[in-house]
Design an enzyme around this catalytic site. Structure first.
Site, PDB file in Angstrom:
ATOM      1  N   ASP A  40      39.476  13.762  59.546  1.00 23.25           N
ATOM      2  CA  ASP A  40      38.027  13.616  59.328  1.00 23.25           C
ATOM      3  C   ASP A  40      37.698  14.224  57.967  1.00 23.25           C
ATOM      4  O   ASP A  40      38.090  15.369  57.688  1.00 23.25           O
ATOM      5  CB  ASP A  40      37.269  14.339  60.457  1.00 23.25           C
ATOM      6  CG  ASP A  40      35.792  13.994  60.486  1.00 23.25           C
ATOM      7  OD1 ASP A  40      35.127  14.136  59.434  1.00 23.25           O
ATOM      8  OD2 ASP A  40      35.296  13.595  61.541  1.00 23.25           O
ATOM      9  N   ILE A  41      37.010  13.483  57.103  1.00 23.29           N
ATOM     10  CA  ILE A  41      36.741  14.013  55.743  1.00 23.29           C
ATOM     11  C   ILE A  41      35.588  15.021  55.695  1.00 23.29           C
ATOM     12  O   ILE A  41      35.415  15.698  54.693  1.00 23.29           O
ATOM     13  CB  ILE A  41      36.463  12.924  54.670  1.00 23.29           C
ATOM     14  CG1 ILE A  41      35.422  11.929  55.117  1.00 23.29           C
ATOM     15  CG2 ILE A  41      37.723  12.284  54.181  1.00 23.29           C
ATOM     16  CD1 ILE A  41      34.850  11.148  53.942  1.00 23.29           C
ATOM     17  N   GLN A 103      26.129   9.833  67.294  1.00 20.57           N
ATOM     18  CA  GLN A 103      27.198   8.967  66.762  1.00 20.57           C
ATOM     19  C   GLN A 103      26.746   8.369  65.436  1.00 20.57           C
ATOM     20  O   GLN A 103      25.615   7.882  65.319  1.00 20.57           O
ATOM     21  CB  GLN A 103      27.524   7.848  67.764  1.00 20.57           C
ATOM     22  CG  GLN A 103      28.686   6.965  67.322  1.00 20.57           C
ATOM     23  CD  GLN A 103      29.040   5.859  68.342  1.00 20.57           C
ATOM     24  OE1 GLN A 103      28.364   5.716  69.375  1.00 20.57           O
ATOM     25  NE2 GLN A 103      30.073   5.099  68.039  1.00 20.57           N
ATOM     26  N   HIS A 109      35.765   6.164  68.601  1.00 24.97           N
ATOM     27  CA  HIS A 109      36.728   7.179  68.141  1.00 24.97           C
ATOM     28  C   HIS A 109      36.564   8.478  68.906  1.00 24.97           C
ATOM     29  O   HIS A 109      35.475   8.817  69.352  1.00 24.97           O
ATOM     30  CB  HIS A 109      36.566   7.444  66.633  1.00 24.97           C
ATOM     31  CG  HIS A 109      35.178   7.838  66.258  1.00 24.97           C
ATOM     32  ND1 HIS A 109      34.158   6.918  66.118  1.00 24.97           N
ATOM     33  CD2 HIS A 109      34.616   9.039  66.021  1.00 24.97           C
ATOM     34  CE1 HIS A 109      33.041   7.537  65.798  1.00 24.97           C
ATOM     35  NE2 HIS A 109      33.282   8.835  65.751  1.00 24.97           N
ATOM     36  N   HIS A 111      37.211  12.638  68.647  1.00 28.20           N
ATOM     37  CA  HIS A 111      37.411  13.777  67.745  1.00 28.20           C
ATOM     38  C   HIS A 111      38.349  14.784  68.428  1.00 28.20           C
ATOM     39  O   HIS A 111      38.150  15.100  69.610  1.00 28.20           O
ATOM     40  CB  HIS A 111      36.096  14.517  67.499  1.00 28.20           C
ATOM     41  CG  HIS A 111      35.012  13.700  66.866  1.00 28.20           C
ATOM     42  ND1 HIS A 111      34.651  13.850  65.550  1.00 28.20           N
ATOM     43  CD2 HIS A 111      34.184  12.741  67.359  1.00 28.20           C
ATOM     44  CE1 HIS A 111      33.644  13.026  65.264  1.00 28.20           C
ATOM     45  NE2 HIS A 111      33.342  12.347  66.343  1.00 28.20           N
TER      46      HIS A 111
HETATM   47  P1  AMP Z   1      30.583  10.185  64.890  1.00 25.95           P
HETATM   48  O1  AMP Z   1      29.305  10.786  64.374  1.00 25.95           O
HETATM   49  O2  AMP Z   1      31.013  10.721  66.238  1.00 25.95           O
HETATM   50  O3  AMP Z   1      30.478   8.684  64.859  1.00 25.95           O
HETATM   51  O4  AMP Z   1      31.732  10.650  63.931  1.00 25.95           O
HETATM   52  C1  AMP Z   1      32.042  10.002  62.740  1.00 25.95           C
HETATM   53  C2  AMP Z   1      32.961  10.925  62.004  1.00 25.95           C
HETATM   54  O5  AMP Z   1      33.527  10.202  60.945  1.00 25.95           O
HETATM   55  C3  AMP Z   1      32.280  12.155  61.391  1.00 25.95           C
HETATM   56  O6  AMP Z   1      32.884  13.329  61.892  1.00 25.95           O
HETATM   57  C4  AMP Z   1      32.505  11.976  59.892  1.00 25.95           C
HETATM   58  O7  AMP Z   1      32.750  13.196  59.244  1.00 25.95           O
HETATM   59  C5  AMP Z   1      33.705  11.061  59.856  1.00 25.95           C
HETATM   60  N1  AMP Z   1      33.851  10.216  58.681  1.00 25.95           N
HETATM   61  C6  AMP Z   1      32.891   9.493  58.053  1.00 25.95           C
HETATM   62  N2  AMP Z   1      33.413   8.799  57.029  1.00 25.95           N
HETATM   63  C7  AMP Z   1      34.740   9.085  57.017  1.00 25.95           C
HETATM   64  C8  AMP Z   1      35.839   8.693  56.190  1.00 25.95           C
HETATM   65  N3  AMP Z   1      35.685   7.846  55.151  1.00 25.95           N
HETATM   66  N4  AMP Z   1      37.073   9.193  56.471  1.00 25.95           N
HETATM   67  C9  AMP Z   1      37.250  10.036  57.499  1.00 25.95           C
HETATM   68  N5  AMP Z   1      36.254  10.448  58.326  1.00 25.95           N
HETATM   69  C10 AMP Z   1      35.022   9.990  58.080  1.00 25.95           C
END
Ligand code: AMP
Length: 146
Positions: A40-41, A103, A109, A111
């Site tokens: 996760d970035i 979300q 996905h 975590h």
């Molecule tokens: P959610 O809010 O549960 O949908 O989580 C989405 C997750 O994706 C968040 O924790 C973000 O930090 C992560 N995220 C968003 N863009 C990227 C990316 N390009 N690469 C990796 N993680 C990402």
């Protein structure tokens, strides 16, 4: 599609779909025929990993049984590797369903976060150093491959 998401259709251009298509880079930890795991970035703790399905599902309501099983088995691999790499037992497994839950990416996905519910950082706020992410991804991948 799940009932609560009836008005939302799966967006083929969402950021995780772009990763699956090879259109944008990511720090890969693990991949098999049904799942992909990467760093996760904007981690909520060091070592925060996301496991996505290769099914075009928005949330849990859409998930087909074979992908549900696959994503949990990949989550287990990631969690075991995190326990080893970070030398801690406590790993949070979290998954958000719908914008109302917070979300932000509408491709299913899970975590996996080496943290405690009492110490968890803010969700999707602070960008991590890419060198650190790459290094952690390498360490987790090596443990999984061993
Ligand atoms: P959610 O809010 O549960 O949908 O989580 C989405 C997750 O994706 C968040 O924790 C973000 O930090 C992560 N995220 C968003 N863009 C990227 C990316 N390009 N690469 C990796 N993680 C990402």
């Amino acid at each position: 599609m799940s009932q609560a998401n009836q008005q939302i259709t799966y967006d083929d251009n969402n950021i995780f779909a772009k990763m699956l298509n090879g259109d944008i880079p990511y720090h890969k930890v693990y991949e098999d025929d049904k799942t992909l795991a990467f760093m996760d970035i904007m981690p909520q703790a060091e070592g925060h990993v996301l496991v996505i399905t290769k099914q075009k599902a928005i949330d849990l309501g859409d998930l087909e049984p074979e992908y549900a099983a696959a994503v949990l088995m990949t989550a287990k691999k990631i969690m075991q590797a995190q326990r080893q790499v970070f030398e801690r037992e406590g790993i949070i497994q979290m998954q958000l369903n719908g914008a109302q839950s917070g979300q932000t990416v509408f491709h299913y996905h899970v975590h996996l976060i080496p943290s405690s519910i009492h110490e968890l950082g803010r969700h999707a706020v602070t960008q991590a150093d890419h060198e650190v992410l790459a290094d952690t991804a390498r360490k987790l991948a090596a443990v999984i491959a061993a």
